[in-house]
Enzyme design. Sequence first.
Site, PDB file in Angstrom:
ATOM      1  N   HIS A 182      13.589  -1.210   6.579  1.00 57.10           N
ATOM      2  CA  HIS A 182      13.444   0.117   5.983  1.00 57.10           C
ATOM      3  C   HIS A 182      12.706   1.033   6.952  1.00 57.10           C
ATOM      4  O   HIS A 182      12.423   0.629   8.088  1.00 57.10           O
ATOM      5  CB  HIS A 182      12.778   0.038   4.608  1.00 57.10           C
ATOM      6  CG  HIS A 182      11.455  -0.660   4.606  1.00 57.10           C
ATOM      7  ND1 HIS A 182      10.373  -0.208   5.323  1.00 57.10           N
ATOM      8  CD2 HIS A 182      11.042  -1.799   3.993  1.00 57.10           C
ATOM      9  CE1 HIS A 182       9.351  -1.020   5.141  1.00 57.10           C
ATOM     10  NE2 HIS A 182       9.732  -2.005   4.346  1.00 57.10           N
ATOM     11  N   HIS A 199       9.689  -0.263   9.129  1.00 60.80           N
ATOM     12  CA  HIS A 199       9.998  -1.009  10.367  1.00 60.80           C
ATOM     13  C   HIS A 199      10.448  -0.037  11.458  1.00 60.80           C
ATOM     14  O   HIS A 199      10.073  -0.159  12.621  1.00 60.80           O
ATOM     15  CB  HIS A 199      11.097  -2.052  10.121  1.00 60.80           C
ATOM     16  CG  HIS A 199      10.790  -2.996   9.003  1.00 60.80           C
ATOM     17  ND1 HIS A 199      11.454  -2.959   7.799  1.00 60.80           N
ATOM     18  CD2 HIS A 199       9.873  -3.990   8.892  1.00 60.80           C
ATOM     19  CE1 HIS A 199      10.957  -3.891   7.002  1.00 60.80           C
ATOM     20  NE2 HIS A 199       9.993  -4.533   7.641  1.00 60.80           N
ATOM     21  N   CYS A 251      -0.512 -16.656  -0.461  1.00 63.08           N
ATOM     22  CA  CYS A 251       0.445 -15.599  -0.827  1.00 63.08           C
ATOM     23  C   CYS A 251       1.663 -15.769   0.071  1.00 63.08           C
ATOM     24  O   CYS A 251       1.561 -15.614   1.296  1.00 63.08           O
ATOM     25  CB  CYS A 251      -0.157 -14.202  -0.648  1.00 63.08           C
ATOM     26  SG  CYS A 251       1.123 -12.919  -0.811  1.00 63.08           S
ATOM     27  N   CYS A 265       2.661 -12.641   2.135  1.00 63.98           N
ATOM     28  CA  CYS A 265       1.832 -12.431   3.345  1.00 63.98           C
ATOM     29  C   CYS A 265       1.956 -13.616   4.290  1.00 63.98           C
ATOM     30  O   CYS A 265       1.577 -13.517   5.439  1.00 63.98           O
ATOM     31  CB  CYS A 265       0.355 -12.300   3.004  1.00 63.98           C
ATOM     32  SG  CYS A 265      -0.102 -10.851   2.080  1.00 63.98           S
ATOM     33  N   CYS A 289      -3.087 -10.814  -4.860  1.00 67.60           N
ATOM     34  CA  CYS A 289      -3.059 -10.497  -3.425  1.00 67.60           C
ATOM     35  C   CYS A 289      -3.213  -8.979  -3.277  1.00 67.60           C
ATOM     36  O   CYS A 289      -2.508  -8.220  -3.937  1.00 67.60           O
ATOM     37  CB  CYS A 289      -1.731 -10.959  -2.818  1.00 67.60           C
ATOM     38  SG  CYS A 289      -1.253 -10.013  -1.370  1.00 67.60           S
ATOM     39  N   HIS A 329       0.308  -7.389  -1.962  1.00 68.06           N
ATOM     40  CA  HIS A 329       1.520  -7.474  -2.785  1.00 68.06           C
ATOM     41  C   HIS A 329       1.266  -7.425  -4.281  1.00 68.06           C
ATOM     42  O   HIS A 329       2.199  -7.379  -5.072  1.00 68.06           O
ATOM     43  CB  HIS A 329       2.303  -8.753  -2.409  1.00 68.06           C
ATOM     44  CG  HIS A 329       2.768  -8.738  -0.993  1.00 68.06           C
ATOM     45  ND1 HIS A 329       2.068  -9.361   0.019  1.00 68.06           N
ATOM     46  CD2 HIS A 329       3.821  -8.136  -0.409  1.00 68.06           C
ATOM     47  CE1 HIS A 329       2.690  -9.154   1.175  1.00 68.06           C
ATOM     48  NE2 HIS A 329       3.746  -8.421   0.936  1.00 68.06           N
ATOM     49  N   LYS A 364       3.977   4.171  -2.572  1.00 61.47           N
ATOM     50  CA  LYS A 364       4.279   2.982  -1.777  1.00 61.47           C
ATOM     51  C   LYS A 364       5.761   2.658  -1.958  1.00 61.47           C
ATOM     52  O   LYS A 364       6.279   2.765  -3.071  1.00 61.47           O
ATOM     53  CB  LYS A 364       3.408   1.826  -2.285  1.00 61.47           C
ATOM     54  CG  LYS A 364       3.564   0.565  -1.491  1.00 61.47           C
ATOM     55  CD  LYS A 364       2.555  -0.480  -1.941  1.00 61.47           C
ATOM     56  CE  LYS A 364       2.627  -1.660  -1.029  1.00 61.47           C
ATOM     57  NZ  LYS A 364       3.232  -2.827  -1.412  1.00 61.47           N
ATOM     58  N   LYS A 367      10.825  -2.024  -4.113  1.00 57.24           N
ATOM     59  CA  LYS A 367      12.146  -2.209  -4.729  1.00 57.24           C
ATOM     60  C   LYS A 367      12.105  -1.820  -6.195  1.00 57.24           C
ATOM     61  O   LYS A 367      13.047  -1.239  -6.719  1.00 57.24           O
ATOM     62  CB  LYS A 367      12.576  -3.669  -4.590  1.00 57.24           C
ATOM     63  CG  LYS A 367      13.243  -3.941  -3.273  1.00 57.24           C
ATOM     64  CD  LYS A 367      13.968  -5.282  -3.331  1.00 57.24           C
ATOM     65  CE  LYS A 367      14.237  -5.791  -1.928  1.00 57.24           C
ATOM     66  NZ  LYS A 367      14.127  -7.222  -1.797  1.00 57.24           N
TER      67      LYS A 367
END
Length: 505
Positions: free
Chosen positions: A22, A25, A130, A133, A148, A151, A302, A305
């Site tokens: 996405h 990156h 996690c 991670c 976490c 996440h 943030k 999905k």
Amino acid sequence: MSTRDDHYYITTPIYYVNAAAHIGHAYTSIAADVMARFQRLVGLQVNFLTGTDEHGQKIARAAEAKNVGPQTFVDEVSQTFRDLHAGLNVSVTDFIRTSEPRHIKGAQKFWEAAAARGDIYKKSYEGLYCVNCEQFYIEKDLDEGGLCPIHRKAPELLSEENYFFRLSKYTDAIKKYFDAHPNFVFPHNRQKEMQQILDDGLEDISISRDAKKLSWGIPVPGDDAQVMYVWFDALTNYVTAIGYGDADEKMFDAWWPANAHVMAKEINRFHSLLWPAMLMSAGLALPKQIVVHGWLTVDGQKMSKSIGNVVNPIDVIEKYGIDAFRFFLFREMPFGADGDFSNLKLEQRYRSDLGNDLGNLLMRTIAMSEKFCDGRVPLETTGDHQEFWDRYREHMSRWEFQRALEIIWDYVRGLNQLIDREKPWTAHKEGRSEDVARTLYTLLEGLRQIAIAVQPFMPATSEKMLEALGFDFFDPKFDNLMEWGLLKSGGPLTPAPPLFPQLTV
Ligand code: ME8
């Protein structure tokens, strides 16, 4: 300059292939590309590495969910990352995959080097892990409700016998290194965060998994019952890609240590603490700089999905073109800090900075040169832009991309004001041909310099501008593209299609 001094080695993280790429990156890879292109511009040889991180629990589970073998799964997703880099016009020179033999061989050699130093031992361990991670957490580092912090999911309890790495042993050595290298981590506040962790003391970490529970990994040398922990495996990509583990380490010696590892803040700790300790253990030099940027949000939120706001860079490129996207990322937000992406803000920049300021400047200048100077470069005039270039180089080499773009745009606006002030069409009517020629040369040569300065950000736009100006970027006779006066009188000019055409929607 020694051979090493004219080399510049830069890396992005190797991306997990559990899901599609996405704009987050894309942001890191483009940032590294801007620096890579800048370093080439100032004459260095650049090795620019990206790639994919393909082992570990997260990938194994993603493959399982798709009902395919892990290798088939990673082959497919890794290819989409490779394609994306081409689409982003990111000038990587190498792409490493952790499932490649060259990496596996090097990672195992690295392990052996740390083991030979006495830094690897076995012990039983139970901890909260996690999977997203790929990291163990201690309770104090978890968010409220034991989640976490990245996440916001409950970690899993893992209990097995693993190999451990004596990370704690390196606390003092890394502290000393930080003291001696205050700019090791950029920006400075990220170094301070790491310093606080060091002050608390580092703890040894598990660096393997029981192969009966997780087989998708690199076998631990001498013990097939264990596979390497995915971060121990992944970090070594920075050396395995340049031939660590080869019989002949000439290439490795030419490129190591890296000049910059670029990434976002959530993996700073792995790069600024674990990786240096691993390198010290293996007897290798430390990278020159760890470059940490913030997180990109979308319309203030943030990316996730579940919210459904994950932006695919390909969609943005289709709509606005790759260069507008690349420009926006570094013009809108200071590199290093968190930043927000929005189509609306991108459109505003597209229309004003790109279309009105830069695109129109080129169009008007070429059109006036056609009318008043037969479509040729007029007589050269002198100019002094040393200060501009000094500031540009300083900002670029310090990762101050927004500042660099600001001073380029001051230059662009200055040229637009020159047109309004000098009014070449009036001067032409009044027969002041020398004035016309002087103004037009200043505009054309200024545009050539601007085309060079924007090249790291907008390579395709730079190429179009230089083509219109009849200038060959790659002509070896111009060894310093930043000098004034490289456009030669009488040189042909070509009307350019609009650099940033009006948006249709
Ligand atoms: O962490 N904003 O891989 P990964 C800015 N495999 N940058 C972002 C971003 C966002 N919202 N989302 C992702 C891994 N990134 C490991 C790395 S390296 C030896 C191993 C970028 O696929 C940013 O560079 O989770 C971040 O650090 C990286 O992608 C994480 O990629």
